[in-house]
Enzyme design. Structure first.
Site, PDB file in Angstrom:
ATOM      1  CD  GLU A   1      -1.356  -0.614  -1.907  1.00 55.01           C
ATOM      2  OE1 GLU A   1      -0.792  -0.703  -3.092  1.00 55.01           O
ATOM      3  OE2 GLU A   1      -0.726  -1.097  -0.931  1.00 55.01           O
TER       4      GLU A   1
ATOM      5  CG  ASP B   1       2.243  -1.792   1.250  1.00 55.12           C
ATOM      6  OD1 ASP B   1       2.085  -1.551  -0.103  1.00 55.12           O
ATOM      7  OD2 ASP B   1       2.744  -2.820   1.597  1.00 55.12           O
TER       8      ASP B   1
END
Length: 587
Positions: A304, A231
């Site tokens: 990401e 993330d």
């Protein structure tokens, strides 16, 4: 664009704005992830097993058969770790334990066991940039305990020469509005938080932090996960202080006059730093070393990154080191968001990936996630099947966010029911500009109370208003639905050597039609064509490719198409209504 490296892959530009990507291999054996169908589960909203209105691990375990029926390869779970839930799991207080609302470590092990029985892989969300301020690491760092003094990014700040008042070290802004610095009275310093105040940035210039986060990866690999989605990676590092120990201010972006909005600044000093790329390479080494030592299939690393192509493509690695297996490709989200949904914007999105991707690497295609409005709401409900078809027909891996297979749309969330900190930090008049809640509403299983998601009197977020007609039960029972089309696409993809190993050619026709050809010597050619405009049109596919047969067989059509699947379609004159999409095959 990368230099040509024949014979592996070559990329060429043709007339009519066409592009193609050719592969010379017809017998390539792909690793499991290279043609995978990844399915993102937002655990809080997927299935509630205990009636508290919140989704949980046992709920996911109970619905794994649904994923198997869909045909997906791997399920990626948004964070399930212990957390105060300020940002619903992205503020982790214990990286080695499960959030009690979601279950226990034993529940997780049962999930892994059931997934293995069904030959499904489980991917976990790895949140490396920050921890919760309730994490023991942060508490020890506040107290300057030995070994934790520099676990986070701390700074004395600076004293205003005019007022004598202590101020934050720089003008940097957080993602959820306002300063990225927070003063801690006990320590007499500021700490950096690129997200909520409660999400303190870890200091990756400290080797102890780097080693600790690698322990987190190995811990969950030992629990049987097949890899990680990492993330918010681009914010992992920020610029170092200058010779005086001071952080520089960011320049103004000119994009907004809202001084609390992160986009008010350029964010060149706190995003997309070169050190971040190297850290991703180190994580890949953890994955590869684990497989080398323990055996089994490849453990994947998904990154990401909302970043320019020149930066994003570095995550793949280079000639001397391997990086992420798949840096997530958000072009199909970001390009239409800025220029509107059209065949032209879709082509630009595809170009931006395929024409920049290093040779020998694997593409991937994403149309939604828990941070974006739902795909059907952004692209238009009429284009639901067209977009699901596109990510299945293009080369590489596909990623589906829960509900996209149904055509789920955004739910409306009142100010009173708003949960997302990005919205809560705004106000009643502006929160809808920032909220991510509409795409996080509970998954729609049936037409019953709470859409079959929960038996609770109230769910953590209200349901979307269309749950009685858009749900798994209704769409499974229909002779044709978004869901049945989605299943057909995965079935085609799994059985087609052309889609797995073939070359790719694509173009815009008649301004609003997007067409993709996948071809492989000795195997059927597959053609996708979609009308992404607002009016009917007629296309001649032989203008796109003169080598196409005069007629093709209609394999799959969008929900409202009046054409008969299995019928022969003359390619020189295909009439398409707005939103109509077709998948055609040669004999």
């Amino acid at each position: 664009m990368q230099p040509l490296q024949l014979p592996i892959v070559f990329i060429c530009l043709l007339a009519l704005g066409q592009a193609c990507q050719d592969s010379t291999s017809t017998t390539t054996t792909k690793d499991w992830w290279e043609n995978a169908q990844f399915y993102q589960i937002y655990p809080r909203s997927f299935m509630d097993s205990d009636g508290d209105g919140i989704g949980d691990l046992n709920g996911i375990t109970n619905k794994l058969e649904y994923l198997k029926e869909l045909g997906v390869t791997a399920a990626w779970l948004s964070p399930i770790f212990k957390s105060p839930m300020v940002d619903f799991g992205y503020d982790i207080s214990d990286f080695f334990d499960i959030q009690p609302e979601y279950g226990t470590l034993e529940d997780f092990r049962n999930l892994i066991k059931k997934a293995n029985e069904l030959e499904l892989k489980i991917i976990l969300d790895f949140v490396p940039n920050h921890s919760s301020d309730e994490n023991e690491w942060f508490k020890k760092s506040v107290k300057r305990e030995k070994g934790y003094q520099d676990y986070y990014v701390w700074h004395d700040g600076k004293v205003n020469a005019s007022t004598g008042v202590r101020e934050p070290p720089s003008n940097w802004l957080q993602a959820f509005r306002g300063s990225a610095w927070e003063w801690v009275e006990e320590r007499q310093q500021y700490y950096l938080h690129q997200f909520a105040v409660q999400q303190a940035d870890l200091n990756y210039r400290n080797p102890d932090v780097v080693a600790q986060m690698k322990r987190v990866l190995r811990y969950w690999l030992n629990e049987g996960v097949a890899g990680f989605r990492c993330d918010a990676v681009p914010v992992l590092f920020e610029v170092e202080p200058d010779e005086n120990g001071q952080y520089p201010d960011e320049g103004l972006s000119g994009l907004t006059d809202d001084v609390d909005n992160r986009n008010y600044l350029k964010n060149e000093l706190i995003e997309n730093r070169p050190e971040t790329i190297d850290m991703s390479y180190q994580w890949r080494t953890v994955m590869d070393d684990y497989q080398r030592i323990h055996g089994g299939e490849t453990r994947v690393l998904l990154i990401e990154t909302y970043a320019p192509p020149a930066y994003t493509m570095q995550f793949y690695g280079n000639r001397s080191v391997e990086g992420a297996h798949l840096p997530f490709n958000f072009n199909l989200i970001t390009v239409p968001a800025s220029s509107g949904v059209s065949a032209g914007s879709i082509k630009t999105a595809v170009d931006n990936w395929l024409l920049n991707m290093p040779s020998g690497r694997t593409a991937n295609w994403v149309i939604g996630n828990h941070d974006q409005r739902r795909a059907a709401s952004r692209y238009g409900v009429a284009n639901t099947d067209a977009m699901n078809m596109l990510v299945m027909i293009l080369p590489g891996a596909s990623v589906t966010y829960q509900g996209e297979e149904l055509g789920m749309t955004d739910g409306w969330i009142s100010w009173e029911d708003t949960q997302d900190p990005a919205a809560c930090n705004a106000n009643e008049n502006t929160y809808e500009e920032f909220t991510r809640d509409p795409s996080r509403t509970p998954f729609q299983w049936t037409s019953d109370t709470n859409a079959g998601f929960s038996t609770a009197a109230k769910t953590w977020l209200p349901l979307a208003s269309d749950y009685e007609t858009v749900n798994v039960a209704v769409e499974s029972a229909a002779s044709k639905s978004h869901l049945t089309i989605y299943k057909s696409l995965i079935e085609l993809r799994k059985g087609s050597k052309t889609l797995q190993n073939g070359s790719t050619k694509y173009a815009v026709l008649n301004e609003e039609a997007f067409v993709v050809k996948r071809y492989l010597s000795g195997y059927p050619t597959i053609v996708y064509v979609a009308n992404l405009g607002n009016a009917s049109l007629t296309v001649d596919l032989q203008e796109f490719d003169t080598t196409l047969a005069s007629s093709l067989t209609l394999e799959i059509s969008s929900l409202d198409s009046q054409k008969t699947e299995g019928a022969s379609i003359e390619v020189s004159s295909i009439a398409l209504s707005a939103g109509e999409a077709l998948v055609l095959t040669s004999i």
